[in-house]
Scaffold this motif. Structure first.
Motif, PDB file in Angstrom:
ATOM      1  N   SER A 104      -4.161  -4.573  -2.849  1.00  0.00           N
ATOM      2  CA  SER A 104      -5.077  -5.704  -2.955  1.00  0.00           C
ATOM      3  C   SER A 104      -6.388  -5.345  -2.271  1.00  0.00           C
ATOM      4  CB  SER A 104      -4.479  -6.959  -2.299  1.00  0.00           C
ATOM      5  OG  SER A 104      -5.401  -8.030  -2.347  1.00  0.00           O
ATOM      6  N   MET A 105      -7.452  -5.421  -3.021  1.00  0.00           N
ATOM      7  CA  MET A 105      -8.788  -5.116  -2.479  1.00  0.00           C
ATOM      8  C   MET A 105      -8.805  -3.735  -1.861  1.00  0.00           C
ATOM      9  SD  MET A 105      -9.724  -8.858  -0.896  1.00  0.00           S
ATOM     10  CE  MET A 105     -11.395  -8.384  -0.497  1.00  0.00           C
ATOM     11  N   CYS A 110       2.453  -4.913   2.648  1.00  0.00           N
ATOM     12  CA  CYS A 110       3.635  -5.681   2.287  1.00  0.00           C
ATOM     13  C   CYS A 110       3.201  -7.053   1.781  1.00  0.00           C
ATOM     14  CB  CYS A 110       4.552  -5.861   3.498  1.00  0.00           C
ATOM     15  SG  CYS A 110       5.174  -4.329   4.198  1.00  0.00           S
ATOM     16  N   ARG A 111       3.983  -7.595   0.857  1.00  0.00           N
ATOM     17  CA  ARG A 111       3.749  -8.947   0.378  1.00  0.00           C
ATOM     18  C   ARG A 111       4.836  -9.878   0.907  1.00  0.00           C
ATOM     19  NH1 ARG A 111      -0.234  -9.269  -3.593  1.00  0.00           N
ATOM     20  NH2 ARG A 111       0.039 -11.501  -3.170  1.00  0.00           N
TER      21      ARG A 111
END
Length: 130
Positions: A104-105, A110-111
């Motif tokens: 992301s970006m 980790c999500r």
């Protein structure tokens, strides 16, 4: 076959503490993130805490910040959730999980969203002591 086995649940009085453990076995791919999730009477499974196995990432739900601590012992393939100052919430199932990460970006991390969980444990229940 992958197994995530939780333990440590039980009845606890308001303000008390519990420590949950999760032993992982049968996982052949590299585990970069592990997490704890809970599911209450409303049926929604939400993230409580997630940790990067490299020690470089932690996430806590706002409702548990300052009260819960996630940790791991890579040598024992075990993740822990220390829960202090527990609040009366009725019976809640806590689930251990192996979680995916994502870019992301321009940064991988980790999500925490349940949709990113790769493996689930069977859960351990925490309930209010009468």
């Amino acid at each position: 076959q992958v197994h995530l086995v939780e333990s440590g649940g039980g009845s606890v009085q308001a303000g008390g503490s519990l420590k949950l453990s999760c032993v992982a076995s049968g996982i052949t791919d590299i585990v970069k993130c592990m997490g704890w999730y809970r599911q209450g009477s409303r049926g929604e499974r939400e993230a409580v805490a997630v940790i990067g196995t490299g020690g470089d990432f932690t996430y806590y739900a706002e409702s548990v910040k300052g009260r819960f601590t996630i940790s791991q012992d890579n040598a024992k393939n075990t993740a822990y959730l220390q829960m202090d100052s527990l609040k009366p919430e009725g019976p809640v199932m806590y689930f251990c999980a192996v979680v995916r990460g994502a870019w992301s970006m321009g940064r991988w991390s980790c999500r925490s969203e349940a949709v990113f969980v790769k493996y689930w444990g069977q859960g351990t229940q925490v309930s209010d002591a009468l």
